[in-house]
Scaffold this motif. Structure first.
Motif: not given
Length: 339
Positions: A54-61
């Motif tokens: 969980y970032g401040e701008e995106i979710i990356f998985s």
């Protein structure tokens, strides 16, 4: 009322010499003490390492999965502001190139010409590195450093359907993360004060048909690192749960089953997540994005509806204090598999 679950405090093997569930492994641990020495049971062993950042701008998985007869690598990204979403999934029949670890924090990787996913763990840190030359017609490169505070507690639990069908899962929450994800010329930076990763490590012997719910979140609320983890369907009635709350690295285990109530005709309607017997967990999850992932590769069929949204409500803790949850970003999912 459900009974209290047994807590494991010493290292233990998941399986016996016959490949059956070791009764001494049934329970939960606050640290990754369970070694998933899966053997025999060809076609039924399922193994995965799933990371959600969980970032401040995106979710990356990024995920590496092994199904015994095939391996799957998948990577996805969701931009909160634009809701640009893209997922790349590659299936490798046989899966011989991928060696899955027995211990939660061992390293794992897959590298070929189309995708490189490396999860390298060393000295309380996981280096998650992903490179894809063609990701929605752009080059993707992710370089993330995920910290495992040594004093943090984690959820490590064995779910026993019976001695032939069982699952060990490790859910590690609120792991501070820094680094970047770059797609083409667009770069997203991660600050370890406000960016957190979740690890879902799974190793088990599964039936041909399976379904489950999973809800989770890892965010900073009111200056504290808060993690939520709830599971349903697969765990119901086993005497064990995947339910826990994390506050600044300390875990409160929730021994009750939780019930997921949602509309399977329209997953974007609000979900209710509540404990079965009491009102200790009372949450509403309101989605704003639906990820649908379908796989149909003869032997393997799966359908995932993973919703991204906000949790509101409360969780009552063991000391009878109440943890208020307000607009907490997270995910809730339904997964149906024939594998």
């Amino acid at each position: 009322m459900q009974h209290l679950e047994r807590e494991i405090t010493e290292p233990v093997l998941l399986c016996d010499d016959k490949g059956l569930l070791n009764p001494e492994a049934i329970g939960f641990a606050r640290y990754p003490l369970i070694t998933s020495n899966l053997t025999k049971n060809f076609m039924r062993k399922k193994k995965w390492n799933y990371w959600c950042v969980y970032g401040e701008e995106i979710i990356f998985s990024a995920t590496i999965t092994h199904l015994d007869y095939a391996a799957v690598c998948s990577v996805y990204i969701l931009n909160f502001e634009t809701q640009r979403f893209f997922e790349k999934q590659i299936i490798f029949p046989g899966g011989r190139k991928i060696k899955m670890s027995e211990d939660v924090l061992d390293s794992i990787k897959f590298v070929d010409d189309t995708i490189s996913v490396q999860m390298i763990h060393l000295q309380n840190e996981t280096h998650l590195s992903v490179s894809i030359p063609d990701f929605d017609n752009d080059v993707l490169h992710a370089d993330l450093h995920i910290f495992h505070p040594p004093e943090d507690e984690t959820l490590n639990v064995v779910i026993p359907r019976n001695r032939n069908i069982f699952q060990f899962t490790a859910k590690h929450h609120t792991l501070p993360t820094k680094g970047f994800v770059k797609i083409g010329e667009q770069r997203f930076d991660f600050n370890d004060e406000y960016s957190f990763s979740v690890l879902d490590f799974g190793r088990g012997i599964w039936p041909r048909n399976a379904s489950w719910n999973w809800a989770m979140a890892s965010q900073r609320l009111g200056g504290r690192r808060i993690g939520l983890n709830f599971g349903g369907q697969w765990t119901d009635g086993t005497g064990m749960t995947e339910n826990a709350v994390f506050i600044d690295g300390k875990m409160t285990k929730i021994h009750e089953d939780v019930l997921f109530t949602y509309d399977r005709e329209f997953y974007m309607k609000p979900w209710k997540i509540r404990t079965k017997f009491t009102d200790d967990v009372n949450l509403t999850f309101t989605p704003f994005f639906e990820r649908i992932s379908k796989t149909d590769a003869k032997l393997v069929r799966s359908e995932v509806h993973q919703l991204v949204g906000y949790f509101n409500g409360y969780v009552r803790l063991q000391d009878n204090t109440t943890l208020q949850i307000r607009q907490m970003l997270g995910c809730s999912e339904e997964h149906i598999a024939k594998w």
